[in-house]
Structure formats: C-alpha cells, structure tokens
Motif scaffolding. Structure first.
Motif, short mmCIF file in Angstrom:
data_model
loop_
_atom_site.label_atom_id
_atom_site.label_comp_id
_atom_site.label_asym_id
_atom_site.label_seq_id
_atom_site.Cartn_x
_atom_site.Cartn_y
_atom_site.Cartn_z
N GLN A 1 0.83 -1.20 0.00
CA GLN A 1 0.00 0.00 0.00
C GLN A 1 0.87 1.26 0.00
O GLN A 1 0.51 2.27 -0.61
N GLU A 2 2.02 1.18 0.64
CA GLU A 2 2.94 2.34 0.72
C GLU A 2 3.45 2.74 -0.67
O GLU A 2 3.91 3.86 -0.85
N ALA A 3 3.41 1.81 -1.61
CA ALA A 3 3.88 2.13 -2.97
C ALA A 3 2.75 2.73 -3.82
O ALA A 3 2.96 3.09 -4.97
N PHE A 4 1.53 2.79 -3.25
CA PHE A 4 0.38 3.28 -4.03
C PHE A 4 -0.33 4.45 -3.34
O PHE A 4 -1.50 4.65 -3.54
N THR A 5 0.41 5.19 -2.52
CA THR A 5 -0.20 6.36 -1.88
C THR A 5 -0.42 7.45 -2.94
O THR A 5 0.15 7.38 -4.04
N ARG A 6 -1.19 8.46 -2.57
CA ARG A 6 -1.47 9.53 -3.54
C ARG A 6 -0.17 10.25 -3.96
O ARG A 6 0.01 10.57 -5.13
N ASP A 7 0.71 10.44 -3.00
CA ASP A 7 1.98 11.11 -3.34
C ASP A 7 2.77 10.29 -4.36
O ASP A 7 3.34 10.83 -5.31
N ARG A 8 2.81 8.97 -4.12
CA ARG A 8 3.54 8.11 -5.07
C ARG A 8 2.89 8.19 -6.45
O ARG A 8 3.57 8.29 -7.47
N LEU A 9 1.55 8.12 -6.47
CA LEU A 9 0.84 8.15 -7.76
C LEU A 9 1.13 9.44 -8.51
O LEU A 9 1.33 9.44 -9.72
N THR A 10 1.17 10.54 -7.75
CA THR A 10 1.48 11.83 -8.37
C THR A 10 2.84 11.75 -9.07
O THR A 10 3.01 12.21 -10.19
N GLY A 11 3.79 11.11 -8.41
CA GLY A 11 5.13 10.94 -9.00
C GLY A 11 5.09 10.03 -10.22
O GLY A 11 5.72 10.33 -11.24
N TYR A 12 4.35 8.92 -10.14
CA TYR A 12 4.28 8.00 -11.29
C TYR A 12 3.68 8.72 -12.51
O TYR A 12 4.12 8.51 -13.64
N VAL A 13 2.68 9.57 -12.25
CA VAL A 13 2.04 10.27 -13.39
C VAL A 13 3.07 11.16 -14.09
O VAL A 13 3.14 11.18 -15.32
N THR A 14 3.89 11.85 -13.31
CA THR A 14 4.93 12.69 -13.92
C THR A 14 5.86 11.85 -14.79
O THR A 14 6.27 12.26 -15.87
N MET A 15 6.15 10.62 -14.31
CA MET A 15 7.08 9.75 -15.05
C MET A 15 6.46 9.17 -16.31
O MET A 15 7.17 8.70 -17.20
N MET A 16 5.11 9.15 -16.37
CA MET A 16 4.44 8.50 -17.51
C MET A 16 4.56 9.30 -18.80
O MET A 16 4.64 8.75 -19.88
N HIS A 17 4.50 10.64 -18.66
CA HIS A 17 4.31 11.47 -19.85
C HIS A 17 5.39 11.32 -20.93
O HIS A 17 5.03 11.20 -22.12
N PRO A 18 6.68 11.29 -20.57
CA PRO A 18 7.67 11.19 -21.66
C PRO A 18 7.49 9.91 -22.50
O PRO A 18 7.55 9.98 -23.73
N ALA A 19 7.24 8.77 -21.84
CA ALA A 19 7.08 7.52 -22.60
C ALA A 19 5.82 7.57 -23.46
O ALA A 19 5.81 7.09 -24.60
N ILE A 20 4.76 8.19 -22.94
CA ILE A 20 3.52 8.30 -23.73
C ILE A 20 3.77 9.21 -24.95
O ILE A 20 3.38 8.89 -26.08
#
Ligand code: HEM
Length: 446
Positions: free
Chosen positions: A111-130
């Motif tokens: 669950q600690e890997a799926f907190t809102r803060d973590r998700l916010t970070g993952y979203v930032t990482m998604m954009h270049p690959a998309i």
C-alpha cells in the motif's frame, strides 16, 4: 435452522452442459464467456455447476453471489489455491495469490507504494514515454491499435516500474514482453506441466526470463532511491518496520507488471473502440483535454470527467478480468446453496455488468449512466466490479485510471479516429479478453 432454511445442494449438471471430456466447457468459455455466463444464470441461477478442465467448478453469478464470495465474511474462500492452479507457477507469491495474515502483511507494505503522493510521482514519469510512443505511431486507415497500445503500455511500464529502460536494449525488452505474454496465457493451458511447446512450457521459460531480468537490476535498486516502482518496493516500510525481502520484491514485481499491463491495454483499446464509434463522445472528451496542458498532473487528470465516464462504461462492457478464481477451504453456503470444501469457484463479475435488472439497455454504450443524475452503478454495491472487491480489491485501480487517462488525453490532443459503427471486436478469451484482429481503427493526426 428451520428445515426451509437448510442449504440446497448444487443442482446436477445437465448432460448437455458437460462439454468435452477433460476440457469440459473450456471451448464454450473461450468462444463467448458472456453468453456462457448468461446460459448458466438462466439455467441454474446464481450458483451453478460448471465442468472445466476435468473438474466441476462452482460458478457464482449476480451481484449478491459475487458480493458473498468477494467479501468472504466467513473466510471460506482462498485465492492462493484458486489462482495458483491457473497461473500459480508463473505468478508465484504475487499479492493476489497470498491469503489471510500473510496477504494482510504484504498488502500493508505494498500500500505504501500506491499512496497519492507516489501516484502523483508516477504520473509525472508516464508522460515522456507516452509522448515518445504516440509520436512513433504511423496513422493509417487500417491502424491496428491493440498491438500499438500493448507496446506503449510496456514502454510506460519500463519507465515507471523499472526507472527507464535506459540500460535495457530493445531486444531485451522484447524478450521480457514475450515472457509476460507467455505467463499470462498459461491460464488456459491444457497440459499443466513444464512441457516444451505447450502454454505452460512457454510460461515456465517466461518466468525464468523475468526472474533473471529483475535480479540483475535488484542490487542497484536496493542501493539508490529513485521514484520508480521497483526502487519503491525495495525501500517501502510500514510503521512497524515490515519490508520486503529480495525474493518478495522479485515476486511482487513480476505479478505487478503482469497485473498492470494487459488489463490497462485492454481498457484503453476498448475505450478507443467506443470513442471511434461515438464521435460525439470523442469530441466531448477532446474538449476537456484541450482545456489542459500536454502533461497534466494526477489532480488535473481527475478533471477529465467525460473520459472518466467513458472508462467506467468501457470497463462495464468489457471487464478485463471477467471472472475471478476462488477455492472453498471449508463448507460454506452462497445464496442458500451449499458449496462444499474443496470446490473451485469462478466469480463471474462480468455477468452483473450486463444484467437488465441492474442497467438500462445494458449492451448499449451509454457513459452517462455513471453520471451524477443516473448513477446506475449504485443499483447494487457489486453491480459494477471490474476491480473486484473485498480484501483483494485491485490495489492499482487509481494507477490504472491515471495511466489510461494520460494515454487517452494525449491521443485526443494529437489524433482523431473512427471505427465502423457495426464493428464487434473478435475476442480471444483464452486468458484475458483481447481483440484477435488487433482492433483496426481509422487513425489520423489532428
Ligand atoms: C484497468 C486495469 C485493471 C483492472 C481491470 C484490474 C483488475 C483487478 C481485479 C479484478 C483484481 C482482483 C482479483 C481477485 O480478487 O482475485 C485485481 C487485483 C490486483 N491488481 Fe489490478 N487491475 C487493473 C490494473 C492494475 C494495475 C495498474 C496494477 C498495479 C500497478 C494492479 C495490481 C493489482 C494487484 C497487486 C492485485 C492483487 C491485490 C490483492 O490481492 O490484494 N492492477 N486487479
């Protein structure tokens, strides 16, 4: 218990419903799982016998039966022996295959890997690959979007899960992709052993490829903290200091990459189909996306309300996981019917998504049914459950929502597409349902 409250026994399976020896109703399921579930429901009701791969499964249908199994109040149903039988050797000790206390402990850490803060970070990482992925698409009147989306979600996963494929060659990523596909497709294997050229044989090999791949990167991920999921899993810790061993990290990574990959690809391709067939919805979604920038934050993605309705409706019409597996570890009763200990149980969540008792005109694409005025999904807590329910409910549902919307958002801003209104995707249902024809769309750049 009064006599009229005594549980009924499972009805005897009709001779015509037994299917082929050994395979049972595997072929009927592979051909059309929705029709099969409807037949079971109409013939037997919410709890029915279902011959599958040499055994009689118990099929649970309708929102009440699904709720009983997924809430699992008397702890009669286990995941490990059920999913383990279908895909166990390949997704060994993934979160979905753990039970009871052990599941609870691992879930708390994860669950600690799926907190809102973590998700916010993952979203930032998604954009270049998309951005890179969509820029490489070659628009065509017969563009096969399913394989293109599969490649795209794999590339996104390489960044978010692994922290970029910078050190990974294209050939290695392709080998990893093939290994995943082999593992996922093992579910429908008839020969259930490590035999070359069989589905299970390919999946065993796939698992070895994935383990080798992850172990190679593990020391570096332990050594430095980065924002990708692999590194996060190496470092997450609960308040009481519980953390994952190296073994756990490898097992969870393999399962997570699998759980995230096909499900998100199927959802995105279903949305592309419906948006291509319903230009008014495509325009509505595009208008909302045009109001944001190229690389929205998690909070901004949540403002794409029309896209959210389309995603929910697409998950309703084609649940990427149409049935969930359970194993009865003790005698129990579902909807007044006795389910004996040792039963293999199939929880048919997809069936509830299409019940006319719960939805108006259920086969019609009508995203507004999820809108605030109608909220048809509120007809029953388990009317809509593409992410399951209870303690095993998908831990990645918000991650999935963000990834799918980030892809669609950029696509809507850069491309326009259409799909023949009469097109019905020919699905391969051997594992998760995907379009066999690669799902053709008429794609053009804006
Ligand atoms: C639209 C995409 C997705 C769908 C439809 C979906 C569906 C599901 C369903 C139905 C379950 C419950 C299985 C059961 O009860 O036996 C589940 C569990 C799970 N999903 Fe997802 N999933 C999606 C995306 C993801 C993503 C993106 C991740 C991770 C990044 C993920 C990780 C997991 C994990 C770890 C579990 C096991 C949870 C547990 O047992 O505690 N899923 N998913």
């Amino acid at each position: 218990m009064a006599t009229d409250q005594l549980p009924r026994d499972l009805p005897a399976v009709r001779p015509t419903d037994r299917g082929l020896p050994v395979l049972g109703r595997v072929t009927a399921y592979a051909k059309d799982p929705v029709a099969l579930m409807r037949h079971q429901w109409e013939t037997y009701g919410p709890v029915s016998p279902f011959p599958f791969l040499g055994q009689t499964f118990v099929m649970l249908l309708g929102p009440d039966a699904c709720e009983e199994a997924l809430r699992n109040a008397d702890k009669a149903f286990a995941n490990g022996p059920a999913w383990g039988r279908l895909v166990g050797p390949f997704f060994h000790r993934g979160l979905m295959l753990l039970d009871a206390e052990e599941h609870h402990t691992h879930r708390r850490i994860m669950q600690e890997a799926f907190t809102r803060d973590r998700l916010t970070g993952y979203v930032t990482m998604m954009h270049p690959a998309i951005e890179r992925g969509l820029a490489s698409w070659r628009p065509d009147t017969d563009f096969r979007c399913y394989p293109a989306l599969k490649q795209l979600t794999l590339d996104v996963a390489a960044d978010i899960f692994m922290g970029g494929a910078a050190h990974t060659s294209r050939a290695e990523m392709e080998e990893v992709n093939a290994a995943f596909i082999a593992c996922v497709q093992a579910a429908a294997g008839v020969v259930r052993a490590d035999v070359p050229l069989t589905r299970w044989g390919r999946a065993y090999r796939g698992r070895r490829v994935l383990e080798r791949f992850l172990r190679q990167y593990l020391p570096a991920k332990r050594a430095e903290r980065t924002d990708d999921l692999f590194s996060v899993l190496c470092h997450v810790e609960t308040e009481d200091g519980s953390r994952f061993s190296d073994e756990d990290v490898v097992n969870h990574m393999i399962f997570l990459m699998m759980a995230a990959h096909d499900t998100s690809t199927i959802t995105t391709s279903t949305m592309l189909q419906h948006l291509g067939q319903h230009p008014e919805w495509q325009e509505r979604c595009r208008a909302e996306s045009q109001a944001l920038g190229d690389a929205p934050t998690l909070a901004e993605l949540e403002q794409l309300t029309s896209l959210d309705l389309v995603m929910k409706e697409s998950l309703r019409l084609r649940a990427p996981v149409p049935m969930l597996a359970r194993h009865a570890v003790k005698d129990t009763v579902v909807q007044g019917v006795r389910v004996p200990a040792g039963s293999h149980v199939a929880v048919g969540v997809q069936h509830s998504h299409l019940m006319p008792e719960l939805w108006t005109d259920p086969t019609r694409f009508d995203p507004d049914r999820f809108g605030p005025e109608r909220r048809e999904d509120k007809s029953h807590r388990y009317a809509w459950s593409p992410f399951g329910g209870g303690v095993h409910k998908c831990i990645g549902l918000h991650f999935a929502g963000a990834e799918v919307k980030a892809i669609l958002h950029r696509l809507l801003r850069t491309h326009r597409w259409s799909v023949d209104p009469s097109y019905v995707a020919p699905l391969d249902n051997h594992s998760l349902p995907f379009p066999k024809d690669g799902q053709p769309i008429d794609l053009a750049r804006l």
